[in-house]
Design a protein around this motif. Structure first.
Motif, PDB file in Angstrom:
ATOM      1  N   ARG A 210       0.851  -1.097   0.040  1.00  8.11           N
ATOM      2  CA  ARG A 210       0.085  -0.045  -0.045  1.00  8.11           C
ATOM      3  C   ARG A 210       0.777   1.157  -0.040  1.00  8.11           C
ATOM      4  O   ARG A 210       0.701   2.121  -0.674  1.00  8.11           O
ATOM      5  N   ALA A 246      -5.112   2.230  -3.770  1.00  6.38           N
ATOM      6  CA  ALA A 246      -4.678   2.103  -2.368  1.00  6.38           C
ATOM      7  C   ALA A 246      -5.798   1.933  -1.251  1.00  6.38           C
ATOM      8  O   ALA A 246      -5.762   1.338  -0.185  1.00  6.38           O
ATOM      9  N   ASP A 250      -6.547  -0.807   1.206  1.00  2.29           N
ATOM     10  CA  ASP A 250      -6.580  -0.559   2.774  1.00  2.29           C
ATOM     11  C   ASP A 250      -7.793  -1.091   3.571  1.00  2.29           C
ATOM     12  O   ASP A 250      -8.023  -1.505   4.563  1.00  2.29           O
ATOM     13  N   SER A 253      -7.793  -4.552   4.178  1.00  2.00           N
ATOM     14  CA  SER A 253      -6.813  -5.138   5.090  1.00  2.00           C
ATOM     15  C   SER A 253      -6.861  -5.385   6.275  1.00  2.00           C
ATOM     16  O   SER A 253      -7.801  -4.664   6.846  1.00  2.00           O
TER      17      SER A 253
END
Length: 474
Positions: A210, A246, A250, A253
């Motif tokens: 990321r 990104a 995220d 994640s």
């Protein structure tokens, strides 16, 4: 003490808060003054070391690494604790400073600037994250007001200090002046900033993919600012795809860099981060070109032109101080919404002043731009912090300055694309310059209008329960 009780300005300088106020001001000063010190010293460094083609990369690499560092700051704070994270990142900044100051080639300067950017990105983000941790919410607007003052002082004093050091000593001295500031900052952090919590926290993984995607996206943005219009459009499209990717990565994640709902318009934090991004995008259009345009169109010297440019910074600081005592939630909502509106009107006013040759119109417009940032910035940041859960607050606080830096980079690139596409680089004569620069300010005003829409939604989503956390109860 409840949020309905307004603390005085003197309270942030009482023994309880004075040291941490100074620490946060030093953290901001490192970033603010370093920007001006480097911009003034680097042209002389290039003359001595060669490598003039690399001078723009001194800013580009600094900015890219600063944004990457800021993006990962919340996880670094979680792993090391605030105290150690600030000392380590301050040490990285110091190493970069020493490398740049002792460089024998522009390549070494670029390496030093990269280390500086990485360290300062983390320092700025963690200092933001410490504000709700170390201050009750009633004092937060005053802390942001003090930071605005630091930026105003840097806008006036930074170029003067850098110029004197470069002319009377050397360009290397303009870098080395950072050394005692970093050492003082680190010493104060060691004695006053809290260390790592004793709570057992699962060690977060390293978000390498990321961070690389974020850094790559910002790099494409920076390249777009100096590329021909057609290539720049492709680079910006690629940057947008990487940055959106990104955010998506995220969200999925387990160890997130961003708070829940980041950049999603259905939450206070999500829409508020759009305001934090779009306002710097809009403001960068004027910041990049105004001083140069005043010299080109009106024949002003660098000092007078720079003074006109600095009017915005002064208005930002003064307006932030004036509104720092606002207690009513509804008034704060009005300020958050009014800021982008003033910014949009101010950018159109600057354009009008440049097209008509009216200095008074230009100065009033600069005041409007500065006031737009000043009256809304502190309360937008406070709203984002209050709307975040305790688990997300560090991520939100650290993401605010990172988002603003990204906005400045994107705004500068968009301004460059608009100006180059309109033929500004080859324009000769006042009429041609005025025609070429018009799309830049129209674009900036449009971005500010989008920020206004996001601000309207942000303020509308604020609920009383957003302030039920321990931070708001302060």
């Amino acid at each position: 003490m409840s949020d309905s009780q307004s603390g005085s300005w003197a309270e942030i300088f009482t023994p309880r808060y004075a040291t941490v106020t100074l620490i946060l001001c030093l953290g901001v000063a490192l970033f603010a003054f370093n920007a001006f010190l480097a911009s003034v010293a680097l042209p002389t460094a290039v003359q001595q070391l060669g490598g003039v083609a690399l001078i723009s990369w001194a800013l580009t690499l600094y900015l890219v690494l600063a944004i990457m560092g800021g993006a990962g700051a919340a996880l670094l704070k979680q792993r090391l604790g605030s105290r150690m994270a600030l000392i380590v990142s301050g040490g990285v900044f110091l190493v970069g400073t020493l490398i740049a100051a002792n460089a024998s080639s522009m390549t070494e300067v670029l390496i030093g600037r990269s280390f500086q950017g990485l360290g300062e990105g983390v320092v700025a983000a963690i200092c933001f994250a410490l504000i709700p941790e170390l201050f009750p919410s009633r004092l937060v607007p005053k802390v942001f007001g003090m930071q605005a003052v630091i930026w105003a002082v840097a806008a006036f004093g930074g170029p003067v200090l850098a110029g004197l050091l470069t002319e009377l000593v050397s360009w290397r001295a303009a870098f080395l002046i950072n050394v005692p500031v970093v050492l003082i900052f680190a010493a104060m952090v060691a004695f006053r900033v809290p260390g790592k919590s004793n709570d057992v926290v699962e060690s977060p993984g390293f978000p390498g993919i990321r961070l690389v995607v974020i850094g790559g996206g910002i790099m494409l943005v920076a390249l777009a600012g100096i590329a021909p219009p057609l290539q720049a459009t492709g680079l910006l499209a690629g940057a947008a795809a990487m940055l959106v990717g990104a955010v998506q990565l995220d969200r999925r994640s387990r160890t997130r860099l961003m708070p829940t709902g980041a950049f999603w318009p259905d939450t206070t934090v999500g829409s508020g981060l759009w305001v934090a991004l779009l306002m710097p995008v809009a403001g960068a259009t004027s910041a990049v070109y105004l001083v140069l345009l005043v010299q080109q169109l009106w024949g002003y010297g660098p000092t007078l032109a720079g003074g006109i440019g600095a009017v915005m910074a002064v208005a930002w600081s003064l307006s932030a101080i004036v509104v720092a005592n606002v207690r009513q939630r509804e008034t704060r909502k009005v300020l958050i919404r009014t800021g982008p509106a003033l910014l949009s009107l101010g950018l159109l006013g600057v354009l009008t002043g440049l097209l008509t040759g009216q200095l008074a119109v230009l100065l009033v417009a600069q005041l409007a731009i500065g006031a737009g940032f000043g009256i809304s910035n502190g309360y937008l940041n406070l709203t984002l912090m209050e709307a975040s859960s305790d688990a997300d607050r560090d991520r939100t606080s650290a993401l605010i300055p990172t988002t603003q830096s990204a906005g400045n980079a994107i705004g500068a690139a968009l301004a460059g694309v608009a100006a180059n596409g309109a033929g500004y680089a080859t324009a000769t004569g006042a009429a041609a310059i005025q025609q070429a620069i018009t799309p830049v300010f129209v674009l900036g005003a449009a971005m500010a209008a989008l920020a206004f829409l996001a601000a309207w939604r942000t303020a509308g989503l604020v609920r009383p329960q957003d302030t039920s956390s321990s931070f708001a109860a302060g």
